[in-house]
Design an enzyme around this catalytic site. Structure first.
Site, short mmCIF file in Angstrom:
data_model
loop_
_atom_site.label_atom_id
_atom_site.label_comp_id
_atom_site.label_asym_id
_atom_site.label_seq_id
_atom_site.Cartn_x
_atom_site.Cartn_y
_atom_site.Cartn_z
N GLN A 12 8.41 -1.90 -2.35
CA GLN A 12 9.32 -2.13 -1.21
C GLN A 12 10.35 -2.85 -1.33
O GLN A 12 9.88 -4.00 -1.67
CB GLN A 12 7.91 -1.82 -0.39
CG GLN A 12 8.57 -1.80 0.71
CD GLN A 12 7.13 -1.60 2.41
OE1 GLN A 12 6.05 -1.25 1.15
NE2 GLN A 12 7.40 -1.37 2.83
N SER A 97 4.33 -4.56 -7.31
CA SER A 97 3.77 -4.52 -6.21
C SER A 97 3.57 -2.76 -5.96
O SER A 97 3.14 -2.31 -7.24
CB SER A 97 3.93 -4.83 -4.89
OG SER A 97 3.37 -4.79 -3.58
N LEU A 98 3.89 -2.38 -5.00
CA LEU A 98 3.92 -0.72 -5.32
C LEU A 98 4.54 -0.31 -6.25
O LEU A 98 3.45 0.77 -6.86
CB LEU A 98 4.88 -0.30 -4.19
CG LEU A 98 4.92 1.51 -4.05
CD1 LEU A 98 3.51 2.18 -3.85
CD2 LEU A 98 6.21 1.75 -2.86
N ARG A 122 -2.65 3.91 -0.06
CA ARG A 122 -2.03 2.63 1.17
C ARG A 122 -1.39 1.98 1.37
O ARG A 122 -1.55 1.28 2.37
CB ARG A 122 -1.90 2.03 -0.92
CG ARG A 122 -1.21 0.40 -0.79
CD ARG A 122 -0.45 0.74 -2.36
NE ARG A 122 0.27 -1.10 -2.53
CZ ARG A 122 1.04 -1.23 -2.43
NH1 ARG A 122 1.93 -0.91 -1.95
NH2 ARG A 122 1.11 -2.84 -3.15
N HIS A 204 0.22 -9.13 0.90
CA HIS A 204 0.04 -10.17 -0.07
C HIS A 204 -0.79 -11.14 0.66
O HIS A 204 0.09 -12.20 -0.14
CB HIS A 204 1.25 -10.47 -1.29
CG HIS A 204 1.50 -9.04 -1.78
ND1 HIS A 204 0.91 -8.05 -2.75
CD2 HIS A 204 2.34 -7.47 -1.82
CE1 HIS A 204 1.19 -6.75 -3.21
NE2 HIS A 204 2.28 -6.72 -2.76
N GLN A 253 -4.75 -6.31 -5.07
CA GLN A 253 -3.18 -6.80 -5.44
C GLN A 253 -2.81 -6.65 -4.18
O GLN A 253 -1.58 -7.87 -3.96
CB GLN A 253 -2.55 -5.62 -6.33
CG GLN A 253 -1.37 -5.59 -6.68
CD GLN A 253 -0.19 -4.33 -6.49
OE1 GLN A 253 -0.11 -4.18 -5.13
NE2 GLN A 253 0.04 -3.85 -7.29
#
Length: 324
Positions: A12, A97-98, A122, A204, A253
């Site tokens: 993202q 991440s994503l 998510r 996060h 995560q």
């Protein structure tokens, strides 16, 4: 010497209005991917593909649309590459991440439908999570950064490192007050810049803990497949192929730091010398160029960049027949 190749996928923040449109128009394989995403993501304001291709930016940057959009464009770019250059198989995959969901699809762990459904869920959870703040920190030693955050963070007013993007670039995340205080302290400690990020949540960080617990339940019901290609995972930067380990790491995560700097180091340790980034922007390939300039970095986001990437790969992969 035989080149060692990794495919990587952005997260993202790399979104831009119009991304994926040229892939959609040029390649049937890309169109199939994006149409699949559009069938799942039912937008209230206008059709999902219209948001993706036309905006407005204010809609595209909403987490509920941003995350499936980046997943879709990343996998559309991968589909176009595979259709034109099927001979090239990576030795490792990784995502920021994503982007880890795109990596799991590329490794055969998730089907396209499973990846889209997981990312949609998510995004919904992260969009509903407790409000927070994030900021990029440039030019400060990692250990000093962690020391400053430890001195000001508390259970009620937390701030932590969310992303280790490179040795000189990190992202912090937490409550707005703690992130604001950290920005002042980090500048005083020698950070070149501290840049607030335009996000609605403290991704996060511990503020995502409740969302993480709910998401873990959803993951538990999915049958992950063994990874056909080792996935360098965000939480520990280790090559992973066992389904249950991949599921376990993915479940934490959301409230764990993204160890991208360490992921790059792991790939270099594994002798990777070519990296191809699939999806919008050049963030990950740019980080490789800056941190490990000996690694050749390419990027695929549209037909032109695909052609440039193929031309570059031709120089290093002798004997392959390529049709562009």
């Amino acid at each position: 010497m035989t080149p060692h190749i990794a495919f990587v996928f952005p997260g993202q923040g790399s979104q831009v209005v119009g991304m994926g449109q040229m892939l959609y128009e040029a390649y049937a394989e890309s169109r199939q991917v994006l149409d699949s995403v559009a069938r799942v993501i039912q937008a209230d304001e206008k059709p999902f593909l219209d948001i993706l291709f036309e905006g407005p930016e204010a809609l595209l940057t909403q987490t509920r649309y941003t995350q499936p959009a980046i997943l879709g464009v990343s996998l559309a770019a991968l589909a176009a590459f595979r259709s034109q250059y099927p001979e090239i198989k990576p030795e490792f995959v990784a995502g920021h991440s994503l982007g880890e969901y795109s990596a799991l699809f590329a490794a055969g762990v998730l089907s396209l439908e499973e990846a889209i459904s997981l990312v949609q869920y998510r995004a919904q959870l992260m969009n509903q999570a407790e409000a927070g703040a994030m900021a990029a920190v440039l030019g400060l030693d990692q250990l000093l950064l962690e020391q400053v955050l430890a001195e000001i963070s508390s259970a009620d007013d937390c701030v932590v490192v969310a992303n280790y993007n490179s040795p000189t670039q990190q992202v912090i995340s937490g409550t707005p007050s703690a992130v604001s205080l950290a920005a002042e302290k980090l500048k005083a400690a020698g950070a070149k810049r501290v840049i607030p990020l335009n996000v609605g949540g403290a991704f996060h960080s511990p503020l995502m803990s409740m969302a993480t617990e709910v998401f873990a339940q959803r993951l538990g019901s999915l049958p992950f497949q063994p990874a056909q290609i080792p996935v360098i995972t965000n939480v520990d930067s280790q090559p992973t192929q066992v389904p249950e380990l991949l599921k376990e790491k993915l479940s934490v995560q959301m409230n764990h730091a993204v160890c991208w700097s360490q992921t790059m180091a792991t790939l270099v340790e594994q002798q990777v010398d070519i990296v191809v980034e699939f999806g919008p922007g050049t963030v990950l390939s740019g980080l490789f160029k800056k941190t490990f300039p000996s690694v050749r970095s390419y990027q695929v986001s549209d037909p032109n960049s695909l052609s440039q990437t193929v031309a570059g790969l031709r120089e290093h992969l002798n004997g392959l027949s390529v049709s562009v």
